[in-house]
Design a protein around this motif. Structure first.
Motif, PDB file in Angstrom:
ATOM      1  N   SER A   1     -24.669  28.199  -8.631  1.00 58.16           N
ATOM      2  CA  SER A   1     -23.532  28.738  -9.211  1.00 58.16           C
ATOM      3  C   SER A   1     -22.821  29.696  -7.816  1.00 58.16           C
ATOM      4  CB  SER A   1     -23.907  30.976  -8.681  1.00 58.16           C
ATOM      5  OG  SER A   1     -24.537  30.909  -7.675  1.00 58.16           O
ATOM      6  N   GLU A   2     -22.705  27.757  -6.772  1.00 58.89           N
ATOM      7  CA  GLU A   2     -21.445  28.217  -5.691  1.00 58.89           C
ATOM      8  C   GLU A   2     -20.430  27.032  -6.351  1.00 58.89           C
ATOM      9  OE1 GLU A   2     -18.842  28.022  -2.862  1.00 58.89           O
ATOM     10  OE2 GLU A   2     -20.816  28.763  -2.861  1.00 58.89           O
ATOM     11  N   ARG A   3     -20.200  26.462  -7.422  1.00 57.00           N
ATOM     12  CA  ARG A   3     -19.141  26.278  -8.750  1.00 57.00           C
ATOM     13  C   ARG A   3     -18.415  26.691  -9.291  1.00 57.00           C
ATOM     14  NH1 ARG A   3     -19.454  24.783 -13.610  1.00 57.00           N
ATOM     15  NH2 ARG A   3     -21.825  24.174 -13.542  1.00 57.00           N
ATOM     16  N   HIS A   4     -19.322  28.095  -9.845  1.00 59.45           N
ATOM     17  CA  HIS A   4     -18.421  29.398 -10.361  1.00 59.45           C
ATOM     18  C   HIS A   4     -17.791  29.973  -8.813  1.00 59.45           C
ATOM     19  CE1 HIS A   4     -20.721  28.013 -13.951  1.00 59.45           C
ATOM     20  NE2 HIS A   4     -21.378  29.133 -13.683  1.00 59.45           N
ATOM     21  N   TRP A   5     -18.304  30.212  -8.084  1.00 62.30           N
ATOM     22  CA  TRP A   5     -17.567  30.998  -6.565  1.00 62.30           C
ATOM     23  C   TRP A   5     -16.463  29.773  -6.992  1.00 62.30           C
ATOM     24  CZ3 TRP A   5     -18.010  35.647  -6.263  1.00 62.30           C
ATOM     25  CH2 TRP A   5     -19.045  36.388  -6.444  1.00 62.30           C
ATOM     26  N   GLN A   6     -16.816  28.352  -6.015  1.00 62.46           N
ATOM     27  CA  GLN A   6     -15.368  27.729  -6.235  1.00 62.46           C
ATOM     28  C   GLN A   6     -14.093  27.692  -7.285  1.00 62.46           C
ATOM     29  OE1 GLN A   6     -13.981  27.171  -4.004  1.00 62.46           O
ATOM     30  NE2 GLN A   6     -12.526  25.194  -4.323  1.00 62.46           N
ATOM     31  N   ASP A   7     -15.018  28.141  -8.391  1.00 59.22           N
ATOM     32  CA  ASP A   7     -13.368  28.195  -9.665  1.00 59.22           C
ATOM     33  C   ASP A   7     -13.066  29.408  -9.817  1.00 59.22           C
ATOM     34  OD1 ASP A   7     -14.296  25.433 -10.328  1.00 59.22           O
ATOM     35  OD2 ASP A   7     -15.523  26.348 -12.294  1.00 59.22           O
ATOM     36  N   ALA A   8     -13.887  30.722  -9.609  1.00 57.22           N
ATOM     37  CA  ALA A   8     -13.575  31.900  -9.305  1.00 57.22           C
ATOM     38  C   ALA A   8     -12.642  32.491  -8.666  1.00 57.22           C
ATOM     39  CB  ALA A   8     -14.168  33.073  -9.258  1.00 57.22           C
ATOM     40  N   ARG A   9     -12.504  31.644  -7.416  1.00 51.38           N
ATOM     41  CA  ARG A   9     -11.707  31.718  -6.018  1.00 51.38           C
ATOM     42  C   ARG A   9     -10.435  30.498  -6.683  1.00 51.38           C
ATOM     43  NH1 ARG A   9     -16.668  30.510  -2.695  1.00 51.38           N
ATOM     44  NH2 ARG A   9     -16.343  28.698  -2.440  1.00 51.38           N
ATOM     45  N   ASN A  10     -10.383  29.947  -7.170  1.00 53.41           N
ATOM     46  CA  ASN A  10      -9.132  28.653  -7.183  1.00 53.41           C
ATOM     47  C   ASN A  10      -8.493  29.995  -8.646  1.00 53.41           C
ATOM     48  OD1 ASN A  10     -10.018  26.849  -5.864  1.00 53.41           O
ATOM     49  ND2 ASN A  10     -10.876  25.742  -6.890  1.00 53.41           N
ATOM     50  N   ARG A  11      -8.965  30.569  -9.477  1.00 58.62           N
ATOM     51  CA  ARG A  11      -8.950  31.378 -10.400  1.00 58.62           C
ATOM     52  C   ARG A  11      -8.030  32.871  -9.939  1.00 58.62           C
ATOM     53  NH1 ARG A  11     -12.325  31.788 -15.769  1.00 58.62           N
ATOM     54  NH2 ARG A  11     -12.876  29.644 -16.260  1.00 58.62           N
ATOM     55  N   ALA A  12      -9.045  33.202  -8.701  1.00 63.07           N
ATOM     56  CA  ALA A  12      -7.893  34.296  -8.521  1.00 63.07           C
ATOM     57  C   ALA A  12      -6.964  33.470  -7.271  1.00 63.07           C
ATOM     58  CB  ALA A  12      -8.725  34.768  -6.811  1.00 63.07           C
ATOM     59  N   PHE A  13      -6.805  32.841  -7.146  1.00 65.79           N
ATOM     60  CA  PHE A  13      -5.752  32.685  -6.009  1.00 65.79           C
ATOM     61  C   PHE A  13      -4.721  32.387  -7.189  1.00 65.79           C
ATOM     62  CE2 PHE A  13      -8.367  30.420  -2.304  1.00 65.79           C
ATOM     63  CZ  PHE A  13      -7.615  31.330  -1.460  1.00 65.79           C
ATOM     64  N   ARG A  14      -4.596  31.396  -8.525  1.00 64.16           N
ATOM     65  CA  ARG A  14      -3.774  30.995  -8.742  1.00 64.16           C
ATOM     66  C   ARG A  14      -3.178  32.526  -9.827  1.00 64.16           C
ATOM     67  NH1 ARG A  14      -7.367  27.310 -11.000  1.00 64.16           N
ATOM     68  NH2 ARG A  14      -7.957  28.273 -12.137  1.00 64.16           N
ATOM     69  N   GLU A  15      -4.513  33.361 -10.108  1.00 66.98           N
ATOM     70  CA  GLU A  15      -4.235  35.026 -10.324  1.00 66.98           C
ATOM     71  C   GLU A  15      -2.512  35.227  -9.869  1.00 66.98           C
ATOM     72  OE1 GLU A  15      -5.501  39.168 -11.443  1.00 66.98           O
ATOM     73  OE2 GLU A  15      -6.679  37.217 -11.907  1.00 66.98           O
ATOM     74  N   PHE A  16      -2.384  35.006  -8.427  1.00 62.72           N
ATOM     75  CA  PHE A  16      -1.412  35.809  -7.497  1.00 62.72           C
ATOM     76  C   PHE A  16      -0.355  34.446  -7.472  1.00 62.72           C
ATOM     77  CE2 PHE A  16      -4.979  39.168  -7.408  1.00 62.72           C
ATOM     78  CZ  PHE A  16      -4.519  39.814  -7.282  1.00 62.72           C
ATOM     79  N   GLY A  17      -0.182  33.867  -8.123  1.00 64.07           N
ATOM     80  CA  GLY A  17       0.368  32.221  -7.615  1.00 64.07           C
ATOM     81  C   GLY A  17       0.549  31.682  -5.469  1.00 64.07           C
ATOM     82  N   LEU A  18      -1.239  32.154  -5.315  1.00 63.54           N
ATOM     83  CA  LEU A  18      -1.342  31.520  -4.278  1.00 63.54           C
ATOM     84  C   LEU A  18      -2.188  30.472  -4.290  1.00 63.54           C
ATOM     85  CD1 LEU A  18      -3.113  34.410  -3.000  1.00 63.54           C
ATOM     86  CD2 LEU A  18      -0.191  33.616  -2.928  1.00 63.54           C
ATOM     87  N   GLN A  19      -1.248  29.257  -3.124  1.00 71.12           N
ATOM     88  CA  GLN A  19      -2.652  27.923  -3.317  1.00 71.12           C
ATOM     89  C   GLN A  19      -3.962  28.061  -2.228  1.00 71.12           C
ATOM     90  OE1 GLN A  19      -1.532  24.982  -4.671  1.00 71.12           O
ATOM     91  NE2 GLN A  19      -0.917  25.413  -5.465  1.00 71.12           N
TER      92      GLN A  19
END
Length: 250
Positions: free
Chosen positions: A27-45
């Motif tokens: 699930s670490e891959r899922h956490w990484q994808d989730a982090r990236n999605r959350a960053f993008r959701e708020f316009g962050l890098q």
């Protein structure tokens, strides 16, 4: 790291406590994808190297780190909520187990008490293990009851069924100490199976011996566990489980 003639392999535990993310579930891959999605959701890098720093960290702490490292501290609650939302969606779509995890758990199941000690929310662990067909092998699932950044306990979650004791997240020792207690054994008689250094520290502080599993780039990190192997489908580890852990009584 070679397991040849290693002292841990001459020892028989009385209980085994597994981490979930990265140890049982891929699930670490899922956490990484989730982090990236959350960053993008708020316009962050995502900050450079953030994935390594976030590995094994409680999701509420991770949300706070995401906010602080992007210089948006006020967004911590929203990033935390988004992170968990995206992760749960990804797990529901594709629950994956780590190499060798299913066979290793099945080899130990019924021979001695098995438990899970995780920093994830209880619903995430239960859902992941259930979808993978592993939940029935574990007597107890222990997760933090005290969420970081929530001193009043308004976001507290259950430890397991009816255990009301406050349990802090890794790297505090609480989840592993509680799991060993629920399994009915002293910590020094239990083995922790972990993939993150945060989890290894937690288990060590609780008094458990530790089998580390997964890729590592630093030998000094590997030495923080009693033994570190690349995956649970190692034949020596499976042979140890069959030979050193007594089979269930007929």
């Amino acid at each position: 790291m070679s397991t040849t003639a290693h002292p841990l392999l001459d020892w028989s535990p009385e209980a085994v406590v597994f981490d979930c993310d990265g140890t049982l579930m891929d699930s670490e891959r899922h956490w990484q994808d989730a982090r990236n999605r959350a960053f993008r959701e708020f316009g962050l890098q995502p900050p450079q190297g953030f994935a390594d720093r976030a590995k094994g960290v409680h999701y509420a702490d991770c949300g706070r780190m995401m906010a602080e490292e992007t210089h948006k501290p006020d967004l911590a609650p929203d990033l935390t909520k988004a992170l968990l939302h995206h992760f749960l969606a990804l797990v529901a779509e594709e629950p994956l187990t780590m190499p060798g995890a299913v066979e290793f758990v099945r080899t130990l199941s019924g021979r001695l008490p098995l438990a899970v000690a995780s920093n994830c929310p209880l619903e995430v662990v239960e859902e992941s293990l259930g979808r993978a067909g592993l939940r029935r092998h574990f007597r107890h699932v222990v997760v933090p009851s005290e969420v970081p950044g929530d001193p009043d306990g308004t976001a507290a979650r259950p430890v397991t069924g009816a255990d009301a004791q406050v349990v802090r997240p890794k790297p505090w020792p609480d989840v592993y100490a509680t799991a060993a207690r629920l399994c009915g054994v002293p910590p020094e008689a239990a083995l922790a199976v972990e993939d993150s250094l945060t989890g290894v520290e937690s288990a060590r502080r609780a008094g458990l011996r530790v089998l580390g599993v997964g890729p590592l780039t630093d030998e000094a990190d590997a030495r923080q566990a009693d033994l570190w192997v690349s995956a649970l489908h190692s034949e020596q580890i499976l042979t140890w489980a069959r030979d050193r852990v007594p089979p269930p009584a007929p």
